[in-house]
Scaffold this active site. Structure first.
Site, PDB file in Angstrom:
ATOM      1  N   HIS A   1     -24.624  41.116  89.497  1.00  0.00           N
ATOM      2  CA  HIS A   1     -24.222  40.040  90.406  1.00  0.00           C
ATOM      3  C   HIS A   1     -24.649  38.679  89.864  1.00  0.00           C
ATOM      4  O   HIS A   1     -23.850  37.742  89.772  1.00  0.00           O
ATOM      5  CB  HIS A   1     -24.858  40.289  91.780  1.00  0.00           C
ATOM      6  CG  HIS A   1     -24.488  39.271  92.800  1.00  0.00           C
ATOM      7  ND1 HIS A   1     -25.259  38.158  93.056  1.00  0.00           N
ATOM      8  CD2 HIS A   1     -23.405  39.176  93.605  1.00  0.00           C
ATOM      9  CE1 HIS A   1     -24.678  37.438  93.998  1.00  0.00           C
ATOM     10  NE2 HIS A   1     -23.543  38.032  94.352  1.00  0.00           N
TER      11      HIS A   1
ATOM     12  N   ARG B   1      -1.058  15.527  89.114  1.00  0.00           N
ATOM     13  CA  ARG B   1      -0.641  16.392  90.215  1.00  0.00           C
ATOM     14  C   ARG B   1      -0.749  15.647  91.540  1.00  0.00           C
ATOM     15  O   ARG B   1      -1.798  15.071  91.835  1.00  0.00           O
ATOM     16  CB  ARG B   1      -1.534  17.632  90.262  1.00  0.00           C
ATOM     17  CG  ARG B   1      -1.167  18.572  91.390  1.00  0.00           C
ATOM     18  CD  ARG B   1      -1.988  19.849  91.348  1.00  0.00           C
ATOM     19  NE  ARG B   1      -3.366  19.605  91.720  1.00  0.00           N
ATOM     20  CZ  ARG B   1      -4.309  20.559  91.697  1.00  0.00           C
ATOM     21  NH1 ARG B   1      -4.020  21.779  91.304  1.00  0.00           N
ATOM     22  NH2 ARG B   1      -5.538  20.282  92.051  1.00  0.00           N
TER      23      ARG B   1
ATOM     24  N   GLY C   1      -0.716  27.315  86.881  1.00  0.00           N
ATOM     25  CA  GLY C   1      -2.014  27.183  87.550  1.00  0.00           C
ATOM     26  C   GLY C   1      -2.587  28.569  87.703  1.00  0.00           C
ATOM     27  O   GLY C   1      -2.448  29.199  88.745  1.00  0.00           O
TER      28      GLY C   1
ATOM     29  N   CYS D   1      -2.975  25.195  83.017  1.00  0.00           N
ATOM     30  CA  CYS D   1      -4.044  24.281  83.401  1.00  0.00           C
ATOM     31  C   CYS D   1      -5.104  24.959  84.242  1.00  0.00           C
ATOM     32  O   CYS D   1      -5.939  24.310  84.835  1.00  0.00           O
ATOM     33  CB  CYS D   1      -3.482  23.048  84.106  1.00  0.00           C
ATOM     34  SG  CYS D   1      -2.663  23.440  85.659  1.00  0.00           S
TER      35      CYS D   1
END
Lengths: 892, 892
Positions: B451, B624, B777, B843
């Protein structure tokens, strides 16, 4: 390219070219029926007009002029003539019926000259000028965009001036003056002189009909009914005939069978000395068709012959508009008539036994979506009630409740145990809690894809939208409706006020709003229902299962014809009095505590499974292991906080509340839809899934011991990799073997998975190496493919998207062929390539949507699964699909 | 199938068959170097062993026996002989180096007979029995799974009994007794007699090495380094030579160049009269290689010749283990040596100028991931520090801070402005807030996919896991490390205690834990860095851009070689002192208020864009439009509630707080990731996007007026349909035209979209009809394709999935080829089919991961975009891809 067809040139098969109305006028002309002559301008002309940027295509008006000359020759009359003028109606007529959505102009051809001719011909100057003022009014409103109220105001001003209560008391002279005022209004508001030249009038009217194709209401209607935007409308130009020329004239509407009950007897309304509008407007009381036998016996006999001929010819119930002008019968229009679901079923069964149609055609005569009428609550058909207003039938079902004008009020009243109807001008995302609380929703504005409509359909609640007659006064919390009411033979406007807390009834299937309580019934399907669905079952090849979580739902589903359970959600067995045990499991701090809680859950789960397997004995039952995230089983944040605060105030502690809060914080998620749920949770809490599997297998063994035939399919939710399936399939088989060993008896079972993440669909070939079946969970698959959280977008974004045409229909209502559908196809192809006998089904809500059912058939799924009440609809839709109907491009 | 190869039968090209060590031993034997003879058991034997369910393949032990007979003949010695016994080492040797992950047994062949022979041969009984007791101890621990502490305890008991401080003071007699006790321990714990037959010993040892391939640490290491599980390990059996036979013996490690600095001079450590373990253990102080020139001049000369030969032969820096036994040099092992990033760069550049390698090979000599060392903070190389403990290098970078033992403490200290290192035995999802607050994370348990490791890498924070030497006492909030320390020539164990609040330093790139503050530096890339990256730029074909939101980041990115900006997130311009204006926009109750807020935002956005376009003049900049949901710009629920409560207590109202709360409730979402964000928000708030477009275009015009070359690409986020693109592309072009008209100057610009929903990828052909470019994306695309909310799964589910092997690597770290990758390929193919010159880039954060960069190259994207600090790494990875390296199946 030929743009204009005389009625005698066409036929009914030319619906897409001539529109429904035009094709049927042509057909009737061909049959020799007494149709007033005319011609049709094609849908292609409309499309050419739109393609050219709202410009009439070259040559069109020349063709119209030719057709008009032929019509004049035929009739022996001339447009604009001052002795015996030809007058025409100009009506839209699209390939699919769009009632009330587009425009009509009557009495075209009237001007200051021809009105004289009309007066001479009828010997009734008042009639001529009344027709003229109505024409100016209609033309002004429809063609020149003059607000209708401007004319109404002028009319009422004049009536007041003359001291009369109804317009029929105005004299010919009054009406002549009114024509002048109306033309003045046109000049002032539209900025143009009213066109006196009938040919110019005709050109304008044709263009107005073309334009009405893209009017807001028409577009909304098409979106709702899934009629493509590129069909265009035809325009019908037809010689006017008058039912209001005296006591030997009249007009009516007739059905070859009763459209409400389906009874095989002529049915209709008739009004002597009246125009079609009067029948539709409902201002005067109509007489039944039979009454014509007295004063119009010849016409009545002739009409019955026409009706019989048309029904034989169309092999279906026909809806006919007719007019009697001075003793002569004219048929103005016919079409295959609309009918209630109950009527449709009865007609289909009776026509089959009459030999008019065969069983397959009978099946196709019922639209799957119509069955909603039979399965949702409806106004009691035997109830008498007065309709206060009509709006758009935005979401089916009937509801009765007290009026609330705000979402907060609705929520408060509902919390107090009241049934509530939320009444708003329109709704927005902020009204969502009120919509959830209400029994039904009523708005005065907005169309079939407005926020209220979309959300109500999503919630499965009755809704009426755009009931424009409602004047809502939010400040006073009341609404008003002004209606014409006949009192002692005099029709006068009455203002009715409904206040907050008053009881109203709404029927979302018809759009009717009623003051007071109308008895509501959930119709019991009758004989024809079972017969037609039996025929549907004979032709369909795709199975229909139900989504059911409890034994009683399973029984109901089987009654409705479900052939198994496609989705049994085990989380529903974790609620109610079992919730504390589930919470003990979540709060467990040692493996022993967790195991004890699971041990307590095992027998109750097993008992549920036994009941379900018994209800579905001999049929497959797909049981999904626990899917939702754990925090859904904990109290809400505010509730626990409340307990903690109470304890603090009393100077005490509430350790359980503290533990619940800690658990909530531990399991809370930013995006629970994409969080620790489904098999992810199963993998983190192995004891849980193992317990569920034990309960399922023990139930199956017990059923088999009792002589039953349990058919268990264990479903792993939310898979994304083959490795998950390998692990969990291993657990399932381990637990099953343990049970078999303990009981000394084996049962067959399958292990499969839901395909509900895009990745599972993409790597379906790998997953199919382990999974024996796939069930497409198209709700979640749609959410993830679009990135749409249904909870969030349905109330906020979806209405805007539908309204702006960014989506043709909500992908949660109808499966998105281009996106989600591609994943389904891909998964099917890849899965079957690896495992040719892979069982495939769908268990999202799309399983109850006819177009989506058709898609499932095309893709080649083995079954669809839907809520029990949608099973008949899916059976019918699957039959339509097998018969090649109901696919993309077909419309309601 | 031949399973055993004598060293003289193989060669370096057989790495996959013989393992790295075996192939190199064979190669050196072929070169005539003085390698102690032996043989290699192939990786195929290992795989056959595992495939047969941990059973030695048939015929293997016969082949081993043959090889052993040949070895005995060659050496003139016999296994188990009581006069001159042959002793061998048994070592693992996988195709890829896995240092410390697998097992080795030395001195195999000793028993009660042969120990006498060894004593005779060496004339040193104490040495013989010390070797014997070490062999029993090592064999017992590795082959028979006896806990090492059992032996250590017996050893220390004896030392206490004898009153000695170090084991070297024990006598031969003591050690003989210890052998007996050790054998007793084996009998008691493992339940078997210690095997005296050397052939049985050999069989056991071989099997133990095979088994160690699937040991936990080895599997974790492979997962981390992405080494496939099915390669298997070879086993090398080699004649023992001894560097501890007296002052004419010794042992050492040598590098042909300096592995830290890259300097082209032999480098290494030597210890006279010692075994290899002693050098590695660091108990005795080693001498530099040059010191050999005095007492071992002949061997030293010979060693330098060997090193020169190996470097020429391997054309790379070699790492050599050697032993001098009684004046005779043996080379035990060689391999291409590991090196620091800085050394790798210097060596590559110098070897190129020496003509040893060409530029392409120089580029390939640097692993992209190594560059992290040069770009993350590191311990100052000139700093002197003592390493307290070493753990696994779980997440790169160095950090200094005060020790906290709980997440809450860490959060509190961080809130008080302290830098904190969170120290835990291991972490769980409940520690997440502490991990967020801490500068670095240190655990005593858990591997590279624990973890702590997974979460720290996700956060980009330094972390060391599995530092097993740390004994953490959570109750006392302190940890202890027991170390051997030499004081005045005597080595003795020392117990060091570190308490809460003490300062420690950790280096996640090396796994070093240090008490106190080590100076930390972010290395400045040196000359060779620029030279190698320049060569990389010459060969690569894919562009590299940066994700940057501010002018200063853009400048930094350009310094690092970015060829444009692939993602400029405009939301970052909505924070800080602009937030109140953004909130005014959200709270606006009238269109005028909203417009006023937008008008106020326009000039600040424009100024940012001007700065960015200036920094990236002449290079493309993809901007964007606003993506996140609006509630992210509002205060948190608790904060507003606090204001409301305060106001209530003071008997006042806080209308702004009330409005903020109402807005929060309005915009809050159940699953914000799938909610009203991206272009959905843009469509609901048209003024916002129009303002942003105006700001962008005005900035571009201004830059052009100032003589610059702005290259603007406007990107629409979260598209799912073509219709969205049509609408928004229309808005963009409308606003651009308005600006051009107003300014009298035009600039070129492109309009494109992010492909970040599965649906956008599926309908990419339709979207490409409008979009001029696609930027994948992949963060969101991964979230939606898997249905993984990164916020939720990374801390909770992902570690479990990685640990259980349900996923080979987090799909957020390395692009998932099989699922997400398929959507990328599909979108590329369909998009380019419609628009052949469609510009394609990525990106998501995957743009900075070497394997993902390789995938982008394979698919044929035009560029990758990543954070500025990862640009050099991406440039190098793109070059490797162009040279055909770094794809799937290759490993670090």
């Amino acid at each position: 390219m030929k743009y204009v067809y005389a009625f005698h040139e066409g036929g009914r098969e030319q619906k897409f070219l001539l529109g429904g109305k035009g094709a049927n006028l042509a057909e009737m002309t061909k049959l020799g029926l007494p149709v007033p002559p005319g011609f049709t301008i094609t849908t292609e002309a409309c499309n050419a007009y739109m393609a050219a940027g709202d410009t009439l295509p070259e040559g069109l008006m020349d063709e119209v002029a030719d057709a008009m000359r032929a019509l004049e020759a035929d009739m022996g009359k001339r447009l604009g003539d001052d002795v015996d003028p030809l007058l025409v109606s100009v009506r839209s007529g699209a390939p699919f019926s769009m009632p009330g959505m587009m425009d009509t102009v009557l009495n075209l051809g009237l001007n200051d000259d021809s009105v004289q001719g009309l007066a001479k011909q009828t010997g009734n100057e008042r009639f001529a000028f009344d027709s003229y003022r109505r024409f100016v009014q209609m033309f002004g409103k429809i063609v020149l965009d003059v607000p209708g109220d401007d004319f109404e105001d002028a009319l009422h001003e004049l009536m007041e001036e003359r001291g009369v209560a109804v317009d029929t008391e105005l004299t010919a002279e009054d009406l002549r003056g009114l024509v002048t005022s109306f033309k003045g209004i046109v000049q002032r508001v539209a900025g143009v002189d009213f066109p006196d030249d009938p040919h110019a009038q005709l050109g304008y009217a044709i263009e107005a009909v073309f334009k009405s194709w893209n009017g807001r209401r028409a577009k909304d209607y098409r979106r709702m009914e899934r009629i493509p935007d590129d069909l265009g409308t035809a325009v019908n130009v037809q010689t006017m005939v008058y039912g209001n020329k005296g006591e030997d004239s009249g007009t009516g509407v007739a059905f070859t069978r009763n459209p409400s009950t389906g009874e095989s007897l002529p049915y209709g309304d008739f009004l002597a000395n009246a125009q079609g509008e009067d029948v539709v407007a409902g201002i005067r009381i109509t007489e039944p068709l039979d009454a014509m036998a007295n004063d119009f016996s010849e016409c009545h006999r002739q009409l019955l012959d026409v009706m019989a001929l048309l029904e034989r010819h169309y092999r279906d119930m026909c809806d006919i508009e007719f007019t009697i002008e001075q003793g002569r019968l004219f048929i103005l229009q016919t079409r295959v008539g609309k009918r209630t679901a109950m009527a449709a079923l009865r007609m289909a069964v009776e026509m089959e036994s009459e030999g008019l149609i065969d069983k397959n055609e009978a099946v196709l005569r019922i639209q799957p979506a119509q069955l909603d009428q039979l399965l949702h609550p409806q106004f009691d058909p035997s109830a008498k009630y007065e309709v206060l207003a009509k709006g758009l039938n935005a979401s089916p079902g009937a509801a009765v409740g007290k009026v609330s004008f705000t979402a907060d009020d609705a929520e408060a009243s509902a919390a107090a145990g009241e049934a509530v109807i939320l009444v708003r001008p329109e709704t927005s995302p902020e009204d969502l809690h009120g919509m959830i609380a209400a029994e039904g929703i009523l708005t005065s504005r907005g169309g079939l894809v407005s926020h209220a409509a979309v959300v109500a359909r999503g919630m499965g609640k009755p809704a009426i939208c755009g009931a424009e007659a409602l004047q809502i006064d939010l400040a006073r919390k009341e609404f008003h409706v002004v209606r014409d009411r006949e009192v002692g033979g005099v029709v006068s406007p009455v203002r009715i006020t409904v206040r907050e807390g008053d009881l109203i009834s709404i029927n979302g299937g018809t759009g009717e709003v009623v003051v007071g309580q109308v008895p509501v019934v959930t119709p019991e399907p009758t004989g024809p229902f079972g017969i037609v669905l039996g025929w549907a079952d004979e032709v369909r090849t795709m199975k229909v299962r139900a989504n059911a979580d409890l034994p009683e739902d399973s029984l109901k589903a089987r009654e409705f014809g479900a052939e198994g359970i496609g989705l049994c959600r085990t989380e529903h067995m974790f609620l109610g009095d079992r919730l504390p045990t589930v919470q003990r499991m979540i709060l467990a701090e040692t493996p022993e505590e967790e195991e004890a809680a699971l041990d307590a859950l095992l027998p109750v789960q097993r008992a549920d499974f036994i009941g379900i397997l018994e209800a579905m004995d001999g049929l497959p039952v797909t049981i999904r292991l626990l899917d939702p995230p754990l925090h859904e089983f904990l109290p809400r944040h505010a509730e626990i906080l409340g307990r903690q605060v109470d304890a603090f105030i009393q100077g005490l502690g509430d350790p359980e509340a503290d533990r619940l809060m800690a658990a909530l914080k531990r399991w809370e998620e930013a995006n629970p839809m994409l969080g620790t749920r489904g098999c992810r949770l199963g993998i983190l809490k192995p004891g849980l899934y193992r317990m569920q599997v034990r309960a399922i297998i023990e139930a199956a063994v017990e059923r088999k011991l009792a002589g039953g035939d349990p058919q268990v399919e264990i479903m792993i939710p939310l898979t994304v990799t083959k490795s998950e399936m390998v692990l969990l399939d291993g657990w399932v088989r381990e637990e099953a073997e343990k049970v078999f060993d303990a009981k000394g008896l084996r049962v067959d079972y399958m292990v499969g998975t839901m395909i509900e993440t895009p990745r599972a669909a993409i790597v379906a070939d790998e997953i199919a190496e382990v999974a024996e079946f796939f069930s497409f969970g198209t709700n979640d698959l749609t959410q993830m493919t679009f990135g749409f959280s249904r909870d969030d977008v349905e109330g906020r974004m979806m209405p805007a998207y539908l309204e702006q045409g960014l989506l043709p229909v909500s992908p949660f209502e109808q499966l998105d062929r281009d996106g989600v559908g591609k994943l389904v196809e891909w998964a099917k192809a890849r899965g079957r390539a690896v495992r040719p006998d892979l069982k495939l089904g769908i268990c999202g809500e799309h399983g109850g949507d006819p177009a989506s059912v058709h898609f499932c058939y095309e893709v080649g799924l083995d079954y669809v699964s839907c809520s029990p009440y949608r099973v008949p609809l899916a059976r019918l839709a699957a039959a339509h699909a097998a018969l090649g109907e109901g696919g993309p491009g077909t419309t309601a």
